[in-house]
Write a protein that holds these residues in place. Sequence first.
Motif, short mmCIF file in Angstrom:
data_model
loop_
_atom_site.label_atom_id
_atom_site.label_comp_id
_atom_site.label_asym_id
_atom_site.label_seq_id
_atom_site.Cartn_x
_atom_site.Cartn_y
_atom_site.Cartn_z
N ILE A 13 -3.85 25.00 32.87
CA ILE A 13 -2.60 24.85 32.05
C ILE A 13 -2.26 25.72 31.58
O ILE A 13 -2.72 26.91 31.40
N ASP A 46 -0.13 21.43 33.46
CA ASP A 46 -0.42 21.53 34.69
C ASP A 46 0.10 22.34 35.70
O ASP A 46 1.08 21.30 36.20
N CYS A 72 0.74 17.47 29.88
CA CYS A 72 -0.52 17.05 29.82
C CYS A 72 -0.46 16.26 28.84
O CYS A 72 -1.56 15.71 28.65
#
Length: 102
Positions: A60, A71, A78
């Motif tokens: 991340i 991601d 996210c």
Amino acid sequence: MSNRIRVAAVADIPPGTAKEVLAGERILAVYHVDGEFYALDGICPHAGGPLGEGTLQGNIVTCPWHGWQFDVTSGQHCLNDHLKHPCFPVTVDGGEVFVELG
């Protein structure tokens, strides 16, 4: 026809880090996660922040300007399932990292 461009040496992007690179006329962010390399468009869609300068935790990345998170393996935002940031295929050959631009 794809355009394969060398963007860095493997040694230029240690595990767990990112590097902002220029590929043709595109700014990309290249990430080294668990022995694999991933590339995203380097400009955050929120306000144009530099994703290659963001904080990488696992897979991340957090944009340094306003905290948007993606991601790096898929480009998926996210928090918003409808937002996917452009990502590009990466290959490693002879210690060099290449990105394929469509």
